[in-house]
Motif scaffolding. Sequence first.
Motif: not given
Length: 209
Positions: A100-125
């Motif tokens: 997961y690169g830079d997202y390793e150990g990061i809560n997925s909710a935090v990622v989505r809060a910063e980028n509401p449209g984020y989906l790992i399947w489309d946006s990658g890491v």
Amino acid sequence: MSNASAGSTPLSLIPVPGGPKLWLLRHGETEWSLSGQYTGLTDLALTGVGEDQARSARAALSDTAFDLVLTSPLRRARRTAELAGFPDAEVEPNAVEWDYGDYEGINSAVVRAENPGYLIWDSGVPNGEAIAQVSARADAIVDRVRAPLPDGSRAANVLLVAHGHFLRILTARWLGLEAGQGRHFVLGTAKVCTLGWDKLTPAVEQWGL
């Protein structure tokens, strides 16, 4: 119609027309899977609950004779294999989780809060593994499972103990779908699935036991 005789071959041992069945077991709970943190190559142990989950998975697997048992090298998967009844599982390096690169150990909710449209399947890491790389690793395992064994025979049943995102991508590839279609296969910790065949067509036979 009468039942099959007691001495008949169990259905789980009869090779299906398309080839072997691939059984999947996701590792048990870890602290990060519980909290929702991305857990790729960080080598976490199972929680106590995760160990209990792994032991419970044994019931879904104990009636099947496996020609080959594979596990991710990460200890949460190896420990799950051991507790599920397969202490001698062969380590398969291709079965590690998505990096997961830079997202390793990061809560997925935090990622989505910063980028509401984020989906790992489309946006990658960022600075991690591309989904195409994960897909290539999954393809290598699918090819291995479907290939003849070293003695020239073909496996009837293979078990793979690995990780959530990786197993979802592998399922998509088993079915001949693009890796991103793994988004449709939600898989909880220590759940058992079977990938097999509908005649000659790759199919999901059971999901999330």
